[in-house]
Design a protein around this motif. Structure first.
Motif, PDB file in Angstrom:
ATOM      1  N   ASP A   7       0.700  -1.073  -0.232  1.00 57.89           N
ATOM      2  CA  ASP A   7      -0.038   0.142  -0.005  1.00 57.89           C
ATOM      3  C   ASP A   7       0.983   1.056   0.223  1.00 57.89           C
ATOM      4  OD1 ASP A   7      -2.559  -1.379  -0.145  1.00 57.89           O
ATOM      5  OD2 ASP A   7      -2.628  -1.517   1.966  1.00 57.89           O
ATOM      6  N   GLU A  10       2.354   1.528  -3.413  1.00 59.35           N
ATOM      7  CA  GLU A  10       1.265   2.270  -4.412  1.00 59.35           C
ATOM      8  C   GLU A  10       0.947   3.803  -4.200  1.00 59.35           C
ATOM      9  OE1 GLU A  10      -3.254   0.815  -5.610  1.00 59.35           O
ATOM     10  OE2 GLU A  10      -2.829   1.145  -3.415  1.00 59.35           O
ATOM     11  N   LEU A  42      -0.051  -4.706  -7.587  1.00 54.44           N
ATOM     12  CA  LEU A  42      -0.309  -3.377  -8.024  1.00 54.44           C
ATOM     13  C   LEU A  42      -0.865  -3.372  -9.591  1.00 54.44           C
ATOM     14  CD1 LEU A  42       2.087  -0.937  -6.081  1.00 54.44           C
ATOM     15  CD2 LEU A  42       0.018  -1.966  -5.378  1.00 54.44           C
ATOM     16  N   THR A  47      -3.808   0.165 -10.749  1.00 55.29           N
ATOM     17  CA  THR A  47      -3.498   1.415 -10.588  1.00 55.29           C
ATOM     18  C   THR A  47      -2.063   1.939 -10.951  1.00 55.29           C
ATOM     19  OG1 THR A  47      -2.562   0.555  -8.346  1.00 55.29           O
ATOM     20  CG2 THR A  47      -4.721   1.340  -8.237  1.00 55.29           C
TER      21      THR A  47
END
Length: 258
Positions: A7, A10, A42, A47
């Motif tokens: 996360d 990202e 990812l 994204t």
């Protein structure tokens, strides 16, 4: 923890728009093999996109606007948000300990808890705290933190540390967007860890999302669809997403017309 690193990775790519493999390895202190595995996740979220020597943020993700002011968001789809909040409140039982996330839909749950004799609400939402003043049956536990005006909420590490001490029956969560590729997203980096902790500390998870949130991606993924017992909304999403949720054991319920 690997999911936390992914996360963070990202977020870094989305903020910088592009990054080289070497730069990412150095920034996160990981090997190229580890980075490649993380990037595959990812890419599957939709994204980021691989390019020669590095990665770039996908165009549709990079174009997503930053967090909209709370008062501006509160005025959008107001009727649908009230219906969804009423549906959410129907799951609450006497003496439940519940978490109410900050959000323009979740804050309305308070208005539909008057029928209960006693319920404990844990929250970082100023609006939830404010509304609860009118309901003596609601015992409010406010998370300590710093004021974030964009979300009308209290944020910071002290919120997370405080929340860790509680055992929660139901967590009612807000989001900026959700999709099969990206999961459940939010646009506030300061609220990210609070949301993840609320999910970890609660037994049942409810996501409140009006139909405008489906298929949207935002800055950070704080939860996966499979983590939620229910998605509460005003209108069913497309059949493919409904089937996807059923496979993961997540029920979708729509608010009845009032």
């Amino acid at each position: 923890m690997r999911i936390s690193r992914i996360d963070q990775l990202e977020q870094y790519i989305l903020e910088h728009k592009a990054a080289s493999i070497d730069a990412l390895c150095e920034e996160f202190e990981i090997s190229k093999n580890t980075l490649r595995r993380d990037l595959e996740i990812l890419v599957s979220r939709g994204t980021v996109e691989k390019v020669y020597g590095g990665v770039v943020a996908c165009e549709n993700t990079a174009a997503i606007p930053s967090l909209i002011n709370f008062h501006e968001r509160a005025g959008k789809n107001a009727q649908s948000k009230q219906k969804i909040a009423a549906l959410a409140a129907s799951f609450v039982r006497e003496r439940d300990i519940i978490f109410i996330d900050s959000g323009t839909t979740t804050m309305n749950i308070v208005d539909h808890l008057a029928h209960l004799n006693s319920v404990t609400v844990i929250t970082n939402s100023l609006q939830v705290i404010n509304k609860s003043m009118s309901y003596p049956n609601i015992n409010v536990i406010a998370l300590p933190g710093s004021l974030k005006r964009d979300t009308a909420s209290l944020v910071g590490s002290s919120c997370v540390e405080y929340l860790e001490d509680y055992n929660i029956v139901r967590a009612f969560m807000a989001c900026t967007g959700l999709s099969a590729q990206a999961g459940v997203c939010n646009a506030s980096t300061e609220e990210y860890t609070i949301k993840k902790t609320a999910l970890k500390k609660s037994q049942k998870h409810y996501l409140l999302a009006d139909s405008s949130k489906f298929g949207r991606t935002s800055l950070m993924t704080f939860g996966e669809i499979r983590q939620f017992d229910y998605i509460l909304t005003d209108r069913l999403p497309d059949d493919a997403f409904c089937s996807y949720c059923r496979e993961l054991g997540c029920a979708i319920e729509t608010a009845p017309e009032q």
